[in-house]
Design an enzyme around this catalytic site. Structure first.
Site, short mmCIF file in Angstrom:
data_model
loop_
_atom_site.label_atom_id
_atom_site.label_comp_id
_atom_site.label_asym_id
_atom_site.label_seq_id
_atom_site.Cartn_x
_atom_site.Cartn_y
_atom_site.Cartn_z
N ASP A 225 78.16 40.86 -31.10
CA ASP A 225 78.69 40.78 -32.46
C ASP A 225 79.42 42.08 -32.83
O ASP A 225 79.07 43.15 -32.34
CB ASP A 225 77.52 40.53 -33.43
CG ASP A 225 78.00 40.02 -34.78
OD1 ASP A 225 79.20 39.70 -34.92
OD2 ASP A 225 77.17 39.94 -35.70
N ASN B 162 81.73 28.75 -34.61
CA ASN B 162 82.95 29.55 -34.44
C ASN B 162 84.25 28.74 -34.53
O ASN B 162 85.33 29.30 -34.74
CB ASN B 162 82.94 30.32 -33.10
CG ASN B 162 82.00 31.52 -33.11
OD1 ASN B 162 81.47 31.91 -32.09
ND2 ASN B 162 81.77 32.11 -34.29
C1 FPP Z 1 81.55 38.26 -32.20
O1 FPP Z 1 82.27 39.23 -32.92
C2 FPP Z 1 82.18 37.89 -30.94
C3 FPP Z 1 82.58 36.63 -30.59
C4 FPP Z 1 82.43 35.47 -31.44
C5 FPP Z 1 83.23 36.36 -29.30
C6 FPP Z 1 82.71 37.09 -28.09
C7 FPP Z 1 83.72 37.01 -27.03
C8 FPP Z 1 84.05 38.00 -26.16
C9 FPP Z 1 83.36 39.31 -26.09
C10 FPP Z 1 85.20 37.80 -25.25
C11 FPP Z 1 85.06 37.15 -23.93
C12 FPP Z 1 83.74 36.80 -23.42
C13 FPP Z 1 83.46 36.49 -22.15
C14 FPP Z 1 82.09 36.09 -21.80
C15 FPP Z 1 84.45 36.53 -21.05
P1 FPP Z 1 82.85 38.81 -34.33
O2 FPP Z 1 84.23 38.29 -34.13
O3 FPP Z 1 81.90 37.87 -34.99
O4 FPP Z 1 82.89 40.19 -35.09
P2 FPP Z 1 82.68 40.43 -36.66
O5 FPP Z 1 81.30 39.97 -36.98
O6 FPP Z 1 82.83 41.91 -36.77
O7 FPP Z 1 83.74 39.66 -37.36
#
Ligand code: FPP
Length: 250
Positions: free
Chosen positions: A24, A72
């Site tokens: 996150d 998501n």
């Molecule tokens: C959460 O941060 C992250 C995600 C929903 C996506 C995670 C994906 C990756 C790290 C990329 C690729 C993964 C793999 C396994 C190849 P957020 O967007 O919720 O952050 P925020 O809470 O600050 O908005």
């Protein structure tokens, strides 16, 4: 503390067999750098690589990463498609490294709803790494804990309707046997980055006895040393499973 010193504090005989991570903070990290959210996800891949490598080096058997939740999909369309593309690119690019490091790829979640290209890259990766034995890297994609429980209940219902299972035989083992994690041990340690302290519909059933570890570090900045810190913290806790201290054998 130095990375090497941290690593040497880990008791490799008492490692969690399965670590689950809610990655996150990509969006907030990007914002802090004055960049679009996708920049955060792209940098999140470095953290995925580092964490996977560190877990495999230590001897962890299963690492599950929450890469995309059923919730998501409600993000801006552009962000969702960028994430799906990033997944394909990463899977294709990292396949060799997974094989060289003897890491098996698996996925949990409702994969039928993923874009065709993403699903294909994922299934190719799973097929190409299926004989690897050092560690299993599990990507939770279009996954939610409530979805997992509902699909397990549905499968049990089908067994009952077909006369292969009596309703009174539906117990915890039967239900666990239909979950998407049926061939894996439950995670002993859950890590969530970015300072949030929630489970967010992740592995609801499987986390029943997990130690929860929350760190303020944003996912794109998560490195090997952060994983070591989480494991050391875990190893300093007393896991009682409802018993009292004196009943525990170490
Ligand atoms: C959460 O941060 C992250 C995600 C929903 C996506 C995670 C994906 C990756 C790290 C990329 C690729 C993964 C793999 C396994 C190849 P957020 O967007 O919720 O952050 P925020 O809470 O600050 O908005």
């Amino acid at each position: 503390m130095e990375k090497k010193d941290l690593k040497s504090q880990i008791n490799t005989k008492k490692l969690p067999e399965h670590i689950a991570i809610i990655m996150d903070g990509n969006g907030r990290w990007a914002k802090e750098h004055g960049k679009p959210r996708v920049f955060g996800h792209r940098n999140g891949v470095t953290a995925v690589r580092e964490t996977t490598e560190a877990a495999a080096e230590l001897g962890v058997s299963y690492l599950t990463l929450y890469a995309f939740s059923t919730e998501n999909w409600s993000r801006p369309k552009m962000e969702v498609s960028a994430l799906m593309r990033l997944l394909v690119d990463t899977l294709v690019k990292e396949l060799d490294t997974l094989n060289k490091n003897n890491i098996r790829l698996k996925a949990i979640g409702d994969l039928s709803k993923l874009p065709d290209r993403t699903r294909k890259a994922l299934l190719d990766g799973i097929e190409n790494t299926k004989d690897n034995e050092r560690m299993t890297l599990v990507l939770a994609l279009n996954y939610s804990g409530k979805w997992d429980l509902a699909q397990a209940a549905q499968k049990l219902g089908e067994e009952v309707a077909a006369g292969r299972l009596a309703p009174e035989d539906i117990d915890q083992e039967a239900l666990a046997g239909q979950l998407s994690t049926k061939d894996m041990p439950d995670p002993e340690l859950l890590i969530r980055t970015s300072g949030e302290a929630r489970i967010s519909n992740f592995l609801l059933w499987q986390l029943a006895y997990a130690e929860l570890y929350f760190t303020p570090v944003f996912w794109p900045e998560f490195r090997k040393a952060h994983l070591y810190e989480a494991i050391i913290d875990y190893q300093n806790r007393e896991r009682r499973f409802g018993k009292i201290s004196e009943q525990l054998v170490s």
